[in-house]
Design an enzyme around this catalytic site. Structure first.
Site, PDB file in Angstrom:
ATOM      1  N   SER A 126       9.428   5.503  -3.603  1.00 45.21           N
ATOM      2  CA  SER A 126       9.283   4.588  -2.465  1.00 45.21           C
ATOM      3  C   SER A 126       8.240   5.141  -1.507  1.00 45.21           C
ATOM      4  CB  SER A 126      10.620   4.450  -1.735  1.00 45.21           C
ATOM      5  OG  SER A 126      10.425   3.875  -0.463  1.00 45.21           O
ATOM      6  N   SER A 127       7.498   4.229  -0.890  1.00 46.95           N
ATOM      7  CA  SER A 127       6.525   4.662   0.118  1.00 46.95           C
ATOM      8  C   SER A 127       7.220   5.338   1.290  1.00 46.95           C
ATOM      9  CB  SER A 127       5.737   3.456   0.632  1.00 46.95           C
ATOM     10  OG  SER A 127       5.160   2.759  -0.443  1.00 46.95           O
ATOM     11  N   HIS A 165       4.051   1.810  -8.234  1.00 43.78           N
ATOM     12  CA  HIS A 165       3.064   0.734  -8.072  1.00 43.78           C
ATOM     13  C   HIS A 165       2.078   0.757  -9.242  1.00 43.78           C
ATOM     14  CE1 HIS A 165       3.909   1.412  -3.597  1.00 43.78           C
ATOM     15  NE2 HIS A 165       4.204   0.148  -3.757  1.00 43.78           N
ATOM     16  N   LEU A 216       0.336   3.614  -2.099  1.00 48.17           N
ATOM     17  CA  LEU A 216       0.649   3.445  -3.516  1.00 48.17           C
ATOM     18  C   LEU A 216       1.152   4.750  -4.142  1.00 48.17           C
ATOM     19  CD1 LEU A 216      -2.437   1.269  -4.517  1.00 48.17           C
ATOM     20  CD2 LEU A 216      -0.152   0.499  -3.827  1.00 48.17           C
ATOM     21  N   HIS A 217       2.133   4.602  -5.010  1.00 43.62           N
ATOM     22  CA  HIS A 217       2.651   5.742  -5.770  1.00 43.62           C
ATOM     23  C   HIS A 217       2.734   5.337  -7.239  1.00 43.62           C
ATOM     24  CE1 HIS A 217       6.340   3.442  -5.433  1.00 43.62           C
ATOM     25  NE2 HIS A 217       6.296   3.536  -4.109  1.00 43.62           N
ATOM     26  N   GLY A 238       0.809  -1.218   0.000  1.00 42.10           N
ATOM     27  CA  GLY A 238       0.000   0.000   0.000  1.00 42.10           C
ATOM     28  C   GLY A 238       0.840   1.266   0.000  1.00 42.10           C
TER      29      GLY A 238
HETATM   30  P1  AMP Z   1       5.964  -2.352  -1.741  1.00 43.38           P
HETATM   31  O1  AMP Z   1       4.589  -1.805  -1.579  1.00 43.38           O
HETATM   32  O2  AMP Z   1       7.044  -1.423  -1.329  1.00 43.38           O
HETATM   33  O3  AMP Z   1       6.100  -3.747  -1.178  1.00 43.38           O
HETATM   34  O4  AMP Z   1       6.172  -2.515  -3.312  1.00 43.38           O
HETATM   35  C1  AMP Z   1       5.309  -3.309  -4.075  1.00 43.38           C
HETATM   36  C2  AMP Z   1       5.990  -3.618  -5.379  1.00 43.38           C
HETATM   37  O5  AMP Z   1       6.277  -2.404  -6.065  1.00 43.38           O
HETATM   38  C3  AMP Z   1       7.332  -4.331  -5.157  1.00 43.38           C
HETATM   39  O6  AMP Z   1       7.481  -5.339  -6.134  1.00 43.38           O
HETATM   40  C4  AMP Z   1       8.327  -3.228  -5.346  1.00 43.38           C
HETATM   41  O7  AMP Z   1       9.580  -3.674  -5.799  1.00 43.38           O
HETATM   42  C5  AMP Z   1       7.641  -2.386  -6.392  1.00 43.38           C
HETATM   43  N1  AMP Z   1       8.178  -1.015  -6.377  1.00 43.38           N
HETATM   44  C6  AMP Z   1       8.152  -0.143  -5.346  1.00 43.38           C
HETATM   45  N2  AMP Z   1       8.770   1.007  -5.685  1.00 43.38           N
HETATM   46  C7  AMP Z   1       9.214   0.830  -6.949  1.00 43.38           C
HETATM   47  C8  AMP Z   1       9.939   1.647  -7.875  1.00 43.38           C
HETATM   48  N3  AMP Z   1      10.337   2.877  -7.567  1.00 43.38           N
HETATM   49  N4  AMP Z   1      10.184   1.147  -9.110  1.00 43.38           N
HETATM   50  C9  AMP Z   1       9.790  -0.116  -9.446  1.00 43.38           C
HETATM   51  N5  AMP Z   1       9.114  -0.918  -8.624  1.00 43.38           N
HETATM   52  C10 AMP Z   1       8.824  -0.462  -7.400  1.00 43.38           C
END
Ligand code: AMP
Length: 278
Positions: free
Chosen positions: A184-185, A35, A31-32, A29
């Site tokens: 990044s979140s 995502h 989300l950006h 979550g």
């Molecule tokens: P998270 O919510 O941080 O667990 O991320 C969910 C998915 O989105 C994971 O597979 C992350 O590697 C991917 N993700 C997060 N930030 C990025 C980014 N800046 N570029 C590419 N993938 C991302």
């Protein structure tokens, strides 16, 4: 958009989907745009896309990090709807760990001994637990993982291979802010000043790539970049390493494809990034 909070409801629904190709994007979550790009790719490539939002306590080695992890769920739901996501799986802890679906385990000896492994004890065990259960619930044909978490992609590929899951893992390139900072979140925890400084992380990776392309040796590049980071008072170095992009082994031969991986603290926020050097 369907929203499933109960595992059994999702399983019942999923049982009917015998003719559709299923894409899956697991997230925590907050989300950006990164995502959303992964999800859009899944929407393009599959008949039906599930996104999960679950902040998995088992993969947090730092209780404070877990506590302050952002959870803007209403905003996330709106974002998912805006790009026409088919379904959101929004389970609580019990719906993942107490519905009788067993998690799988793999041999983590190597991945736990390098890079993120020693820095985040228990992290990869937690990721394998949750992803193996999510895969059994969603049963996707394709699942999408961001290369920002480079070591995690290797972990998931190992999991799928060892357990013979009929799932194709699609690694997705790092999505960056216009100034180069990997999305990044956790970026929202940066003060405005630290946010400006954070762009330096990508600059170090670019410098490593330039040095590599100029023919400098791997140890030489590592030394140069580590010295640069240590000179900068805003950053605390966790690691900077150049490794083989295929299996994260050490580089001993020119035919190996190098990737530079970095983890630093800035404003008490831990940020990771990486860049392939070829
Ligand atoms: P998270 O919510 O941080 O667990 O991320 C969910 C998915 O989105 C994971 O597979 C992350 O590697 C991917 N993700 C997060 N930030 C990025 C980014 N800046 N570029 C590419 N993938 C991302």
């Amino acid at each position: 958009m369907y929203i499933f909070k109960k595992t059994q409801e999702l399983l019942n629904f999923r049982k009917q989907q015998t003719q559709q190709t299923i894409g899956f994007v697991p997230t925590m979550g907050a989300l950006h745009q990164a995502h959303l790009q992964l999800i859009k790719r899944s929407l393009q490539e599959n008949d039906f896309t599930y996104v999960s939002i679950f902040v998995n306590p088992l993969q947090f080695n730092d209780p404070q990090d877990l506590e302050k992890y952002p959870r803007p769920i209403q905003q996330d739901i709106e974002l998912l709807k805006s790009i026409h996501t088919n379904a959101l799986f929004l389970p609580d802890y019990n719906e993942i760990y107490y519905t009788g679906i067993p998690s799988d385990e793999i041999n983590l000896t190597y991945l736990n001994s390098i890079l993120e492994g020693p820095k985040r004890p228990g992290h990869f065990e937690g990721v394998v637990k949750v992803v193996s259960i999510l895969f059994k619930i969603i049963q996707p044909h394709k699942s999408y993982f961001g290369l920002k978490d480079f070591q995690q992609v290797k972990l998931i590929q190992q999991l799928v291979k060892e357990k013979n899951y009929p799932i194709q893992i699609i690694p997705y390139p790092i999505v960056r802010e216009p100034d180069g900072l990997a999305m990044s979140s956790r970026n929202i925890h940066l003060s405005p000043n630290a946010r400006k400084k954070a762009t330096q992380i990508y600059q170090w990776l670019l410098k490593a790539r330039q040095l590599y392309q100029e023919g400098k040796s791997i140890p030489e590049i590592q030394q140069t970049i580590i010295a640069d980071i240590q000179k900068d008072p805003y950053f605390t170095l966790d690691y900077f390493e150049i490794r083989d992009a295929n299996d994260l082994s050490e580089i001993h031969h020119p035919s190996q494809k190098p990737v530079a991986l970095i983890a630093v603290y800035l404003d008490n926020v831990r940020l990771i990034d990486n860049l392939e050097l070829l």
